[in-house]
Write a protein that holds these residues in place. Sequence first.
Motif, PDB file in Angstrom:
ATOM      1  N   GLU A 191      -4.604  -1.884  -3.694  1.00 46.04           N
ATOM      2  CA  GLU A 191      -4.058  -1.262  -2.492  1.00 46.04           C
ATOM      3  C   GLU A 191      -3.556  -2.373  -1.582  1.00 46.04           C
ATOM      4  N   CYS A 192      -2.309  -2.257  -1.121  1.00 43.85           N
ATOM      5  CA  CYS A 192      -1.722  -3.259  -0.234  1.00 43.85           C
ATOM      6  C   CYS A 192      -2.303  -3.081   1.164  1.00 43.85           C
ATOM      7  N   ASP A 193      -2.795  -4.167   1.733  1.00 42.21           N
ATOM      8  CA  ASP A 193      -3.364  -4.120   3.077  1.00 42.21           C
ATOM      9  C   ASP A 193      -2.296  -3.961   4.146  1.00 42.21           C
ATOM     10  N   ARG A 194      -1.100  -4.443   3.883  1.00 42.68           N
ATOM     11  CA  ARG A 194      -0.037  -4.405   4.887  1.00 42.68           C
ATOM     12  C   ARG A 194       0.616  -3.018   4.985  1.00 42.68           C
ATOM     13  N   CYS A 195       1.062  -2.450   3.864  1.00 40.63           N
ATOM     14  CA  CYS A 195       1.806  -1.186   3.929  1.00 40.63           C
ATOM     15  C   CYS A 195       1.025   0.018   3.396  1.00 40.63           C
ATOM     16  N   GLY A 196      -0.045  -0.202   2.649  1.00 43.91           N
ATOM     17  CA  GLY A 196      -0.921   0.887   2.243  1.00 43.91           C
ATOM     18  C   GLY A 196      -0.597   1.564   0.920  1.00 43.91           C
ATOM     19  N   ILE A 197       0.392   1.067   0.153  1.00 45.85           N
ATOM     20  CA  ILE A 197       0.656   1.719  -1.121  1.00 45.85           C
ATOM     21  C   ILE A 197      -0.420   1.337  -2.129  1.00 45.85           C
TER      22      ILE A 197
END
Length: 65
Positions: free
Chosen positions: A34-40
């Motif tokens: 899970e990407c911490d910056r954008c949430g995908i």
Amino acid sequence: MEVKEDWIPLTWHCPHCGAVIEGHKDKDGIIRIECDRCGIVMVQKFKDRQRERIDIYATKLKSRQ
């Protein structure tokens, strides 16, 4: 009986925002990140030596770019 789990860290760039993200391969060969910056959320599974599948889920996008 002792269960031995090998978690292998892998890093790559997020296809949406470009941030460097890190995930771990589990014993079944599946990587969940899970990407911490954008949430995908990305799920990568290796089918065989020549094929792999990456599913990208946009569950928590903060803004559309």
